[in-house]
Design a protein around this motif. Structure first.
Motif, PDB file in Angstrom:
ATOM      1  N   ASN A  50      29.290   0.873   3.121  1.00 42.89           N
ATOM      2  CA  ASN A  50      29.055   0.674   4.606  1.00 42.89           C
ATOM      3  C   ASN A  50      28.041   1.431   5.247  1.00 42.89           C
ATOM      4  O   ASN A  50      27.546   1.231   6.460  1.00 42.89           O
ATOM      5  N   TYR A  51      27.554   2.741   4.606  1.00 42.00           N
ATOM      6  CA  TYR A  51      26.773   3.468   5.125  1.00 42.00           C
ATOM      7  C   TYR A  51      25.208   2.515   4.968  1.00 42.00           C
ATOM      8  O   TYR A  51      24.596   2.576   6.000  1.00 42.00           O
ATOM      9  N   VAL A  52      25.058   1.928   4.096  1.00 40.71           N
ATOM     10  CA  VAL A  52      23.809   1.104   4.057  1.00 40.71           C
ATOM     11  C   VAL A  52      24.051  -0.208   5.251  1.00 40.71           C
ATOM     12  O   VAL A  52      22.898  -0.308   5.771  1.00 40.71           O
ATOM     13  N   GLU A  53      24.984  -0.681   5.276  1.00 34.53           N
ATOM     14  CA  GLU A  53      25.333  -1.386   6.306  1.00 34.53           C
ATOM     15  C   GLU A  53      24.892  -1.154   7.934  1.00 34.53           C
ATOM     16  O   GLU A  53      24.340  -1.683   8.598  1.00 34.53           O
ATOM     17  N   MET A  54      25.491   0.139   7.889  1.00 32.50           N
ATOM     18  CA  MET A  54      25.312   0.860   9.425  1.00 32.50           C
ATOM     19  C   MET A  54      23.819   1.022   9.540  1.00 32.50           C
ATOM     20  O   MET A  54      23.425   0.736  10.755  1.00 32.50           O
ATOM     21  N   ARG A  55      23.050   1.722   8.683  1.00 29.88           N
ATOM     22  CA  ARG A  55      21.797   2.364   8.707  1.00 29.88           C
ATOM     23  C   ARG A  55      20.723   1.343   8.899  1.00 29.88           C
ATOM     24  O   ARG A  55      19.664   1.611   9.113  1.00 29.88           O
ATOM     25  N   HIS A  56      21.127   0.173   8.144  1.00 31.74           N
ATOM     26  CA  HIS A  56      20.101  -0.823   7.941  1.00 31.74           C
ATOM     27  C   HIS A  56      20.430  -2.563   8.244  1.00 31.74           C
ATOM     28  O   HIS A  56      19.667  -2.907   9.024  1.00 31.74           O
ATOM     29  N   LYS A  57      21.412  -2.638   7.763  1.00 37.10           N
ATOM     30  CA  LYS A  57      21.727  -4.115   7.935  1.00 37.10           C
ATOM     31  C   LYS A  57      22.064  -4.641   9.152  1.00 37.10           C
ATOM     32  O   LYS A  57      21.875  -5.889   9.410  1.00 37.10           O
ATOM     33  N   THR A  58      22.613  -3.755   9.951  1.00 41.61           N
ATOM     34  CA  THR A  58      23.113  -4.190  11.487  1.00 41.61           C
ATOM     35  C   THR A  58      21.827  -4.480  12.080  1.00 41.61           C
ATOM     36  O   THR A  58      21.929  -5.197  13.251  1.00 41.61           O
ATOM     37  N   ALA A  59      20.682  -4.245  11.675  1.00 42.66           N
ATOM     38  CA  ALA A  59      19.296  -4.458  12.621  1.00 42.66           C
ATOM     39  C   ALA A  59      18.861  -6.003  12.023  1.00 42.66           C
ATOM     40  O   ALA A  59      17.751  -6.050  12.407  1.00 42.66           O
ATOM     41  N   GLN A  60      19.455  -6.487  10.903  1.00 45.64           N
ATOM     42  CA  GLN A  60      19.074  -7.588  10.335  1.00 45.64           C
ATOM     43  C   GLN A  60      19.603  -8.530  11.068  1.00 45.64           C
ATOM     44  O   GLN A  60      20.824  -8.869  11.064  1.00 45.64           O
ATOM     45  N   THR A  61      18.697  -9.785  11.147  1.00 49.15           N
ATOM     46  CA  THR A  61      19.335 -11.100  11.870  1.00 49.15           C
ATOM     47  C   THR A  61      20.221 -11.847  10.800  1.00 49.15           C
ATOM     48  O   THR A  61      21.154 -12.430  11.202  1.00 49.15           O
ATOM     49  N   SER A  62      19.960 -11.810   9.447  1.00 49.78           N
ATOM     50  CA  SER A  62      20.812 -12.530   8.458  1.00 49.78           C
ATOM     51  C   SER A  62      22.137 -11.874   8.339  1.00 49.78           C
ATOM     52  O   SER A  62      23.160 -12.570   8.201  1.00 49.78           O
ATOM     53  N   TYR A  63      22.285 -10.641   8.686  1.00 52.77           N
ATOM     54  CA  TYR A  63      23.643  -9.854   8.636  1.00 52.77           C
ATOM     55  C   TYR A  63      24.502 -10.352   9.775  1.00 52.77           C
ATOM     56  O   TYR A  63      25.641 -10.951   9.796  1.00 52.77           O
ATOM     57  N   VAL A  64      23.600 -10.608  11.099  1.00 54.16           N
ATOM     58  CA  VAL A  64      24.293 -10.901  12.185  1.00 54.16           C
ATOM     59  C   VAL A  64      24.976 -12.305  12.095  1.00 54.16           C
ATOM     60  O   VAL A  64      26.085 -12.814  12.641  1.00 54.16           O
ATOM     61  N   ILE A  65      23.971 -13.150  11.560  1.00 52.30           N
ATOM     62  CA  ILE A  65      24.408 -14.752  11.419  1.00 52.30           C
ATOM     63  C   ILE A  65      25.560 -14.777  10.421  1.00 52.30           C
ATOM     64  O   ILE A  65      26.585 -15.304  10.649  1.00 52.30           O
ATOM     65  N   ARG A  66      25.588 -13.921   9.509  1.00 51.38           N
ATOM     66  CA  ARG A  66      26.757 -13.762   8.437  1.00 51.38           C
ATOM     67  C   ARG A  66      28.087 -13.402   9.259  1.00 51.38           C
ATOM     68  O   ARG A  66      29.207 -13.929   8.906  1.00 51.38           O
ATOM     69  N   LYS A  67      27.984 -12.566   9.948  1.00 50.39           N
ATOM     70  CA  LYS A  67      29.137 -11.830  10.697  1.00 50.39           C
ATOM     71  C   LYS A  67      29.812 -12.790  11.625  1.00 50.39           C
ATOM     72  O   LYS A  67      31.007 -13.116  11.811  1.00 50.39           O
ATOM     73  N   LYS A  68      28.804 -13.870  12.205  1.00 54.37           N
ATOM     74  CA  LYS A  68      29.350 -14.745  13.234  1.00 54.37           C
ATOM     75  C   LYS A  68      29.849 -15.976  12.459  1.00 54.37           C
ATOM     76  O   LYS A  68      30.931 -16.175  12.925  1.00 54.37           O
ATOM     77  N   PHE A  69      29.527 -16.229  11.289  1.00 52.55           N
ATOM     78  CA  PHE A  69      29.812 -17.163  10.568  1.00 52.55           C
ATOM     79  C   PHE A  69      31.352 -16.799  10.024  1.00 52.55           C
ATOM     80  O   PHE A  69      32.269 -17.500  10.032  1.00 52.55           O
ATOM     81  N   ASP A  70      31.669 -15.394   9.512  1.00 54.28           N
ATOM     82  CA  ASP A  70      32.907 -15.125   9.273  1.00 54.28           C
ATOM     83  C   ASP A  70      33.952 -15.062  10.385  1.00 54.28           C
ATOM     84  O   ASP A  70      34.987 -15.422  10.172  1.00 54.28           O
TER      85      ASP A  70
END
Length: 490
Positions: free
Chosen positions: A399-419
């Motif tokens: 989750n450290y990688v997710e917080m510092r890096h992935k939260t700024a990525q569009t692909s991450y946001v799309i996957r979150k909305k999908f889930d």
């Protein structure tokens, strides 16, 4: 070596002692349960066990920090002790922790000092803000002062006549019979309990003794990153200086990040997480100008609302982050570990305190199941909790990688909305990993297994080119689901 004759402070029996400030007879120093450590886990497990009628002694190596608070040795802005060794990141309490607090009747009191955080508030490099909800509806995690929560647990446990706290004594040895030796500035003494519960943190003395009693496997790893605690004070009007104060603010910058958690006094407790060494490491910031340039470059929108940035940076220590796994957690029916002493984790999932509280709750549930039989409770506790907490260590690092890096990525946001969309449609069949961790008591390792199954399904959809279509449908579906729900309520 007795130099003083006096009456036992508990039973008034005339006894000899080496110090007039510590006079107890042998009978009064016996106890059914000894808890080592008066932190969050120690105070809560003492409360649980004390409520079952056991005579409990809680022994803490530090002096009673509440006395220091009363004497004014406190940072009034944070509500934390000015002693840097006692400063810490704010706690994020979620469902697991609240369940444990509810079981001892403290949930409502804790909620009075808690600030709800319903979303991540992600600050982009360009000054943009993206709101990423943690759950659905009113689901939230809660920002709570560690010191205030610990004090509340101590006070509640002290209300029980069969629970006693002793401060200023360090556990130095536990033998195979479970006899515990303690040392203080002017006194050594021994206790003879039925069971010892080691709740003395990541650098546990109980765990060290456990290593001499059984074949203890220990995996301790310091990650290359550390942290600095900083402050965003209230604005000139006495209000929160950041918008969306009902969220956890994150400035993700790839290899490092800044976060801010709201406090009841309208301030934010901020934490810089970054490598110790390297180009953008904390150790490279050696002058006030270094600090100003660093923050202006990476967190420019935060600098104007951090008037004491430089002072805080150099006044507060750079702290390390450790993850720890132990096996086994217990020795026969004599000794067990709990909380950070058994499974210290890095703080990036906000589950350290929650896992420790859930430890205490499960320990109490096992006491109920096995009729307070420690010979059955202790091995069952290890068997149930150890796999879950090994998984939590993995989750926290990821989750450290997710917080510092992935939260700024569009692909991450799309996957979150999908889930989120699928979870709303079929909550019994599809749950985001974060939902399982923060808003249920699903064991951490079971949550990982479920998330991996869902990841494989998404992988198959991607292979057949359906993911983009479904993701777009999810985004639209979430929007219209919210609108439909609002109309239905009206």
């Amino acid at each position: 070596n007795a130099e003083y004759m006096g009456r036992c402070k508990k039973c008034a029996l005339l006894v000899a002692s080496a110090s007039s400030s510590f006079v107890f007879c042998w009978l009064s120093m016996s106890s059914e349960v000894v808890v080592v450590g008066a932190g969050l886990a120690g105070s809560l497990v003492a409360l649980f066990v004390g409520r079952r009628g056991f005579d409990v002694k809680v022994v803490e190596k530090r002096q009673d920090w509440r006395i220091q608070e009363d004497s004014g040795e406190i940072d009034t802005l944070h509500g934390q002790l000015s002693d840097s060794s006692k400063r810490s990141i704010n706690l994020a309490i979620s469902y697991r922790g609240l369940c444990a607090l509810d079981a001892v009747g403290l949930k409502e009191e804790v909620m009075k000092i808690a600030i709800p955080m319903r979303a991540r508030v992600v600050h982009g490099r360009d000054g943009s803000i993206d709101i990423q909800p943690y759950g659905i509806g009113d689901q939230a995690i809660y920002s709570v002062s560690r010191g205030a929560l610990n004090k509340m647990l101590l006070v509640e446990a002290e209300k029980l006549k069969n629970v006693e706290f002793l401060f200023g004594y360090k556990c130095s040895k536990i033998d195979r019979k479970g006899q515990v030796k303690f040392e203080g500035d002017s006194r050594e003494f021994e206790l003879y309990p039925r069971v010892v519960i080691g709740a003395d943190g990541a650098f546990s003395a109980v765990r060290q003794s456990l290593g001499s009693l059984t074949r203890l496997n220990l995996n301790q790893q310091f990650i290359p990153d550390g942290y600095k605690e900083l402050t965003i004070p209230p604005n000139k009007d006495g209000e929160y200086a950041l918008p969306h104060h009902d969220g956890l603010h994150i400035w993700p910058r790839g290899r490092f990040m800044l976060i801010a958690l709201p406090n009841p006094d309208k301030s934010f407790t901020c934490t810089l997480f970054a490598p110790h060494e390297g180009e953008n490491g904390i150790d490279s910031l050696v002058t006030p100008d270094d600090v100003r340039r660093y923050f202006l470059k990476f967190f420019p929108d935060a600098v104007p609302i951090m008037p004491s940035l430089v002072e805080d940076f150099f006044a507060n220590p750079t702290s390390s982050l450790v993850t720890l796994q132990v096996s086994p957690w217990h020795y026969k029916d004599k000794v067990t570990l709990i909380g950070d002493a058994a499974h210290a984790v890095v703080p990036f999932y906000g589950q350290g305190a929650n896992a420790a509280f859930e430890d205490c709750l499960i320990f109490d549930e096992l006491m109920e199941r096995f009729g307070n039989d420690f010979s059955r409770v202790l091995p069952a506790f290890t068997a149930e909790r150890q796999p879950a907490c090994v998984a939590l260590a993995e989750l926290s690092l990821q989750n450290y990688v997710e917080m510092r890096h992935k939260t700024a990525q569009t692909s991450y946001v799309i996957r979150k909305k999908f889930d989120t969309f699928l979870h709303k449609l079929a909550p019994s069949y599809w749950s985001p990993l974060y939902t399982m961790v923060a808003f249920t008591r699903t064991p951490y390792h079971k949550a990982i297994e479920q998330a991996q199954k869902q990841d494989r399904i998404v992988g198959h959809l991607r292979t057949f080119g359906l993911l983009s279509l479904l993701a777009a449908g999810a985004a639209v579906g979430v929007k219209y689901y919210a609108k439909w729900k609002q109309q239905a309520q009206q």
